[in-house]
Design an enzyme around this catalytic site. Structure first.
Site, PDB file in Angstrom:
ATOM      1  CD  GLN A   1      40.189  93.843 -52.068  1.00 53.08           C
ATOM      2  OE1 GLN A   1      39.192  94.531 -52.178  1.00 53.08           O
ATOM      3  NE2 GLN A   1      40.107  92.568 -51.624  1.00 53.08           N
TER       4      GLN A   1
ATOM      5  CE1 TYR B   1      46.630  90.982 -50.439  1.00 54.47           C
ATOM      6  CE2 TYR B   1      46.163  88.627 -50.419  1.00 54.47           C
ATOM      7  CZ  TYR B   1      45.839  89.911 -50.822  1.00 54.47           C
ATOM      8  OH  TYR B   1      44.729  90.127 -51.596  1.00 54.47           O
TER       9      TYR B   1
ATOM     10  CD  GLU C   1      43.137  83.642 -52.160  1.00 52.55           C
ATOM     11  OE1 GLU C   1      42.527  83.426 -51.103  1.00 52.55           O
ATOM     12  OE2 GLU C   1      44.072  84.476 -52.252  1.00 52.55           O
TER      13      GLU C   1
ATOM     14  CD  GLU D   1      43.300  88.267 -53.987  1.00 51.74           C
ATOM     15  OE1 GLU D   1      43.654  88.292 -52.789  1.00 51.74           O
ATOM     16  OE2 GLU D   1      42.261  87.712 -54.383  1.00 51.74           O
TER      17      GLU D   1
ATOM     18  CG  ASN E   1      38.385  84.915 -49.676  1.00 56.15           C
ATOM     19  OD1 ASN E   1      39.049  84.305 -50.503  1.00 56.15           O
ATOM     20  ND2 ASN E   1      38.892  85.297 -48.505  1.00 56.15           N
TER      21      ASN E   1
ATOM     22  CD  GLU F   1      36.935  90.095 -51.789  1.00 56.00           C
ATOM     23  OE1 GLU F   1      38.179  90.245 -51.784  1.00 56.00           O
ATOM     24  OE2 GLU F   1      36.373  89.095 -51.309  1.00 56.00           O
TER      25      GLU F   1
END
Ligand code: AHR
Length: 494
Positions: A348, A243, A172, A291, A71, A26
């Site tokens: 990531q 997560y 998201e 993710e 995001n 990202e």
């Protein structure tokens, strides 16, 4: 302690989709700038990509890398990151309160993935933007027509299309933190219309629609059902994100979190199949766990980062040995669900909650979590076998019957090698395996690799990069898993 593990040739869960070993870059912190890209670094190649980082990425054999967010994507104008670098705008990046220089965009990133032996999993902005910009991006990346965006790509030096096959419809979109988050109805409609026009441009692409951003989201379930009612016939995958943390500093509970991942997957499958039945459809929606990781170490440091700086050190979790054990359990859980989980992205890849860390201008090294991922990606291809494990269990928090041993067996595509992955969650007891590999009588063990460490909180650093690293165990009459250990036992056909 003993564990009886049984796997039978022919008793398969599914063929493993290689994309289960995907990852994610990202525009966040030092993932791009100072991570994969640093033109002034001593190892930089002709395009400014760090070769030391590339070397580590190649070891992980990631087939697909999600990009550019996260995001970030919900406020991103992809046109800012193409063509002449000297004309690219510096922008306020609202998701992470940073400055985005746009020195790297899709022109560069597709080149980086090619060099890394991977392909791009591209996300489109369904926050501040919508179907129009998404279909233009598909044209820019994939089209051979004599039309504006395809010609723009040619003008920028890319005669041949990039050929990006896998696309995410936003990120998201249920999260209040997301730039221009949406209700399930709003998102469902937008995703449906966007999917339609993207596939009109390139009918060969595959699409991932956003599921909830986690099992704890208030609309979890309702979100999936509403979004799928709108998009079922137009998408191939539904996304899951999760997560895990050890804020409670309770290792047995932390190591049991893969049971929550399993529950998340199973329930999400149920939501998908509910809509399948409702629509009387023959089509199955598969899952993209795009993710997943441990994420909790960096929180305090992140608070101190200066706003509106370029590539600030954000989300730089330093992973401990116990994090690697959970990552091992999570990988096993993804493999156990290989019949429905076709894509997964370790979030990531570099610096930002990542298996690879760098110093800007300095070293690159493997964090503890690098190793279970490396082993699974190397040996866990082919077919996932239904693997039964009889062993002792424990309770942790609201989780009952947590098995001390988490395990799965995989058979390579050519059937020449069989691998048993196993985590011993016990903090104090070794475990002797009673391995029943039925139909594999003509196979013999060739290696037992393990990650073991006395200190659950040990980390790898630039100064001590191999504090936690794999060891080769001698092969004897018995296979014994050390207390708190990740294990990879490889068998080959005689
Ligand atoms: O991976 C870090 C962030 O976590 C991503 O930007 C977002 O999608 C998720 O909340």
């Amino acid at each position: 302690m003993k564990a009886k593990i049984t796997a039978r040739k022919g008793n398969v869960i599914s063929k493993i989709d290689d994309r289960i070993y995907g990852s994610f870059i990202e525009h966040l912190g030092r993932a791009v700038y100072g991570g994969i890209y640093e033109p002034t670094h001593p190892t930089a190649d002709d395009k400014g990509f760090r070769k030391d980082v590339m070397e580590l990425v190649k070891q992980l054999k990631v087939p697909v890398v999600r990009y550019p967010g996260g995001n970030f994507v919900s406020g991103y104008n992809w046109e800012d990151g193409i063509g002449d670098k000297s004309r690219r705008p510096r922008k306020m990046e609202l998701a992470w309160s940073s400055v985005e220089t746009n020195e790297v965009g899709i022109d560069e990133f597709q080149e980086w993935t090619k060099r890394a032996g991977a392909s791009v999993m591209m996300a489109v902005n369904l926050g501040t933007r919508g179907p129009d910009e998404a279909r233009n991006l598909v044209e820019y990346c994939n089209s051979e027509t004599d039309t504006y965006y395809a010609n723009l790509r040619r003008e920028n030096g890319f005669e041949k299309p990039f050929g990006i096959k896998l696309w995410c419809l936003g990120n998201e979109m249920d999260g209040p933190w997301q730039i221009c988050s949406k209700t399930p109805e709003e998102y469902g409609r937008t995703a449906y219309e966007t999917a339609k026009v993207m596939k009109m441009v390139d009918p060969s692409i595959e699409l991932v629609v956003c599921g909830s951003s986690g099992m704890g989201m208030p609309l979890w379930g309702e979100w999936e059902r509403t979004v799928l009612r709108h998009t079922y016939d137009h998408v191939e995958y539904l996304s899951l994100h999760s997560y895990y943390n050890n804020f409670a500093n309770d290792t047995p509970l932390f190591l049991a979190q893969s049971l929550n991942m399993d529950k998340f997957i199973k329930k999400t499958i149920a939501f998908c199949d509910e809509i399948k039945a409702e629509k009387r459809s023959n089509k199955t929606i598969y899952l993209s766990f795009d993710e997943w990781n441990v994420w909790f170490h960096s929180g305090e440091k992140d608070q101190k980062v200066k706003r509106w700086s370029v590539a600030p050190p954000l989300l730089e979790d330093e992973y401990t040995f116990e994090d690697a054990l959970l990552v091992g359990c999570l990988l096993i859980t993804l493999l156990k669900n290989a019949d429905r989980v076709k894509i997964a992205c370790l979030a990531q890849l570099v610096n930002v909650i990542a298996p690879i860390m760098t110093e800007t201008g300095g070293a690159a090294w493997a964090q503890t979590i690098f190793y279970p991922f490396l082993h699974a990606s190397t040996h866990g291809r082919g077919t996932a076998l239904t693997t039964a494990c009889e062993c002792g269990t424990y309770s942790a928090g609201d989780l009952q019957a947590v098995p001390y041993v988490e395990t799965i067996a995989t058979l390579s595509e050519d059937e020449n090698s069989l691998t048993v992955f196993a985590v011993n969650r016990s903090l104090c007891e070794a475990c002797t395996l009673d391995l029943r590999l039925e139909g594999f009588e003509d196979y013999h063990a060739v290696s037992h690799t393990a990650l073991e460490c006395d200190d659950l909180k040990a980390i790898n650093t630039a100064e001590n990069p191999y504090a936690v690293s794999p060891i080769e165990k001698p092969l004897g009459d018995e296979i014994v898993l050390a207390p708190k250990s990740w294990n990879v036992i490889v068998f080959e056909k005689n």
